[in-house]
Write an enzyme that holds these catalytic residues in place. Structure first.
Site, mmCIF file in Angstrom:
data_model
loop_
_atom_site.group_PDB
_atom_site.id
_atom_site.type_symbol
_atom_site.label_atom_id
_atom_site.label_comp_id
_atom_site.label_asym_id
_atom_site.label_seq_id
_atom_site.Cartn_x
_atom_site.Cartn_y
_atom_site.Cartn_z
ATOM 1 N N SER A 132 0.861 -1.195 0.000
ATOM 2 C CA SER A 132 0.000 0.000 0.000
ATOM 3 C C SER A 132 0.894 1.241 0.000
ATOM 4 O O SER A 132 2.093 1.147 0.301
ATOM 5 C CB SER A 132 -0.843 -0.018 1.289
ATOM 6 O OG SER A 132 -1.442 1.238 1.521
ATOM 7 N N TYR A 172 -3.496 -0.750 10.405
ATOM 8 C CA TYR A 172 -3.376 -1.017 8.963
ATOM 9 C C TYR A 172 -2.008 -0.554 8.453
ATOM 10 O O TYR A 172 -1.324 -1.266 7.713
ATOM 11 C CB TYR A 172 -4.502 -0.289 8.226
ATOM 12 C CG TYR A 172 -4.511 -0.533 6.733
ATOM 13 C CD1 TYR A 172 -5.117 -1.662 6.196
ATOM 14 C CD2 TYR A 172 -3.914 0.374 5.851
ATOM 15 C CE1 TYR A 172 -5.132 -1.886 4.822
ATOM 16 C CE2 TYR A 172 -3.927 0.153 4.483
ATOM 17 C CZ TYR A 172 -4.539 -0.969 3.972
ATOM 18 O OH TYR A 172 -4.541 -1.187 2.614
ATOM 19 N N LYS A 230 0.890 -2.844 6.769
ATOM 20 C CA LYS A 230 1.370 -2.668 5.397
ATOM 21 C C LYS A 230 2.859 -2.287 5.376
ATOM 22 O O LYS A 230 3.575 -2.644 4.441
ATOM 23 C CB LYS A 230 0.513 -1.646 4.653
ATOM 24 C CG LYS A 230 -0.919 -2.132 4.402
ATOM 25 C CD LYS A 230 -0.957 -3.402 3.532
ATOM 26 C CE LYS A 230 -2.364 -3.872 3.248
ATOM 27 N NZ LYS A 230 -2.407 -5.099 2.421
HETATM 28 N N1 LIG Z 1 -8.607 -0.283 -2.312
HETATM 29 C C1 LIG Z 1 -7.475 0.389 -2.156
HETATM 30 O O1 LIG Z 1 -7.414 1.580 -2.471
HETATM 31 C C2 LIG Z 1 -6.257 -0.288 -1.594
HETATM 32 C C3 LIG Z 1 -5.065 0.445 -1.540
HETATM 33 C C4 LIG Z 1 -3.923 -0.161 -1.058
HETATM 34 C C5 LIG Z 1 -3.941 -1.471 -0.650
HETATM 35 N N2 LIG Z 1 -5.107 -2.170 -0.695
HETATM 36 C C6 LIG Z 1 -5.063 -3.571 -0.259
HETATM 37 O O2 LIG Z 1 -5.530 -4.391 -1.313
HETATM 38 C C7 LIG Z 1 -6.062 -5.590 -0.772
HETATM 39 C C8 LIG Z 1 -7.460 -5.792 -1.322
HETATM 40 O O3 LIG Z 1 -8.225 -4.688 -0.948
HETATM 41 P P1 LIG Z 1 -9.612 -4.299 -1.649
HETATM 42 O O4 LIG Z 1 -9.615 -2.831 -1.737
HETATM 43 O O5 LIG Z 1 -9.837 -5.119 -2.852
HETATM 44 O O6 LIG Z 1 -10.602 -4.705 -0.468
HETATM 45 P P2 LIG Z 1 -11.975 -5.536 -0.436
HETATM 46 O O7 LIG Z 1 -12.797 -5.218 -1.625
HETATM 47 O O8 LIG Z 1 -12.545 -5.324 0.926
HETATM 48 O O9 LIG Z 1 -11.447 -7.033 -0.560
HETATM 49 C C9 LIG Z 1 -10.780 -7.660 0.508
HETATM 50 C C10 LIG Z 1 -10.689 -9.130 0.190
HETATM 51 O O10 LIG Z 1 -10.029 -9.815 1.273
HETATM 52 C C11 LIG Z 1 -10.820 -10.933 1.646
HETATM 53 N N3 LIG Z 1 -10.615 -11.253 3.064
HETATM 54 C C12 LIG Z 1 -10.702 -10.414 4.126
HETATM 55 N N4 LIG Z 1 -10.509 -11.090 5.275
HETATM 56 C C13 LIG Z 1 -10.272 -12.389 4.930
HETATM 57 C C14 LIG Z 1 -10.006 -13.578 5.666
HETATM 58 N N5 LIG Z 1 -9.936 -13.582 7.007
HETATM 59 N N6 LIG Z 1 -9.813 -14.724 4.990
HETATM 60 C C15 LIG Z 1 -9.889 -14.742 3.640
HETATM 61 N N7 LIG Z 1 -10.123 -13.663 2.881
HETATM 62 C C16 LIG Z 1 -10.333 -12.496 3.532
HETATM 63 C C17 LIG Z 1 -12.256 -10.505 1.337
HETATM 64 O O11 LIG Z 1 -13.125 -11.595 1.123
HETATM 65 P P3 LIG Z 1 -14.172 -12.188 2.196
HETATM 66 O O12 LIG Z 1 -14.741 -11.028 2.946
HETATM 67 O O13 LIG Z 1 -15.146 -12.929 1.344
HETATM 68 O O14 LIG Z 1 -13.366 -13.111 3.050
HETATM 69 C C18 LIG Z 1 -12.048 -9.768 0.012
HETATM 70 O O15 LIG Z 1 -12.005 -10.685 -1.063
HETATM 71 C C19 LIG Z 1 -5.999 -5.450 0.741
HETATM 72 O O16 LIG Z 1 -4.836 -6.085 1.234
HETATM 73 C C20 LIG Z 1 -5.920 -3.940 0.919
HETATM 74 O O17 LIG Z 1 -5.308 -3.596 2.118
HETATM 75 C C21 LIG Z 1 -6.269 -1.617 -1.161
#
Ligand SMILES: NC(=O)c1ccc[n+]([C@@H]2O[C@H](COP(=O)([O-])OP(=O)(O)OC[C@H]3O[C@@H](n4cnc5c(N)ncnc54)[C@H](OP(=O)(O)O)[C@@H]3O)[C@@H](O)[C@H]2O)c1
Length: 254
Positions: A146, A159, A163
């Protein structure tokens, strides 16, 4: 030929957190580059939808529901993928959570909830998959870092710590597992439109402040990560390891 080096024909991948958001897009990106993909998260219904999209691209898809805070479920997930696909060439270690609160009000439960998936879950997924890759003679592990691997912002202390840890874990595993021909890199997304950033997107003032620093002046679309994921998963990146690839519309440059 160079474009052939980006192809993933015959490769088997795991994408965690693939039920929605960035993980879904990266899973589809790998499938578009011809990999077979196991999609992992807790919500089976959403995984089934993503698996159907992968199958629609002509690739094999495997749905493996698992809670990656549970080490038994991690090991069972990896064993199942190995049994079904016969190999594991790529891990996109992407499942993660965020919670927001003033640091002085954080509870141990809030801290542990984030660490259990963002860093502990990520490490033990990498460990379980690396054991298979070591037997096979190599592979590609791509963590999701991130902007918060490099900078700090208020209200997300756990968080940000997780990260930051992912950034260092990426480097540590890269130097340790290079001898097994396992490349370990991270994609560090900027601000992307997903459930995780929903509150930020709706907050007009904070959203405007963020966009003021994003050079390309738009939120990231999850599809914007496909190119980085395919690059780091493919032969094209064989000499790249321990790298955090920022995909952030120029935010870090500002
Ligand atoms: N969106 C951004 O701007 C952004 C920026 C930087 C980094 N990130 C990182 O990118 C990654 C994905 O984020 P996103 O934005 O796509 O978020 P999201 O839409 O909330 O997706 C998160 C995913 O993680 C899964 N998950 C959460 N807890 C889990 C567990 N205990 N076991 C298995 N799966 C689990 C969720 O599925 P279930 O709920 O079905 O388990 C979902 O598929 C994360 O690591 C986040 O920190 C995102």
């Amino acid at each position: 030929m160079i474009l052939d080096d980006f192809r993933l024909d015959g490769k088997a991948a795991i994408v965690t957190g693939a039920s929605r958001g960035l993980g879904r897009a990266m899973a589809l990106g790998l499938a578009e580059a011809s990999a077979d993909v196991a999609v992992v998260a807790r919500n089976k219904e959403l995984l089934d939808v993503v698996a159907a999209e992968i199958a629609g691209l002509g690739r094999r898809a495997l749905v493996v529901p698992a809670d990656l805070t549970n080490l038994d479920e991690i090991n069972a997930m990896v064993q199942r993928v190995k049994d079904e696909f016969g190999r594991i060439d790529i891990l996109i270690n992407n499942a993660g959570l965020i919670n927001r609160a003033p640091a002085e009000e954080y509870t141990p439960e809030m801290w542990d909830e984030i660490m259990a998936i963002n860093i502990r879950g990520a490490f033990f997924c990498a460990q379980a998959v690396a054991k298979v890759m070591i037997e096979q003679g190599g592979g590609k592990i791509i963590n999701t870092a991130s902007l918060l691997s490099a900078i700090g912002v208020p209200l997300i202390a756990a968080y940000t710590a997780s990260k930051g840890g992912i950034g260092q874990l990426t480097k540590s595993l890269a130097v340790e597992w290079a001898k097994y021909s396992i490349n370990v890199n991270a994609i560090a997304p900027g601000y992307f439109r997903t459930d995780v950033t929903e509150a930020l997107q709706k907050d007009k003032e904070r959203s405007a402040r963020i966009m003021a620093r994003v050079a390309v002046k738009r939120w990231g679309d999850p599809d914007d990560l496909k190119g980085a994921a395919v690059f780091l998963a493919s032969k094209a990146s064989d000499y790249v390891t321990g790298h955090l690839l920022f995909v952030d519309g120029g935010w870090m440059a500002g």
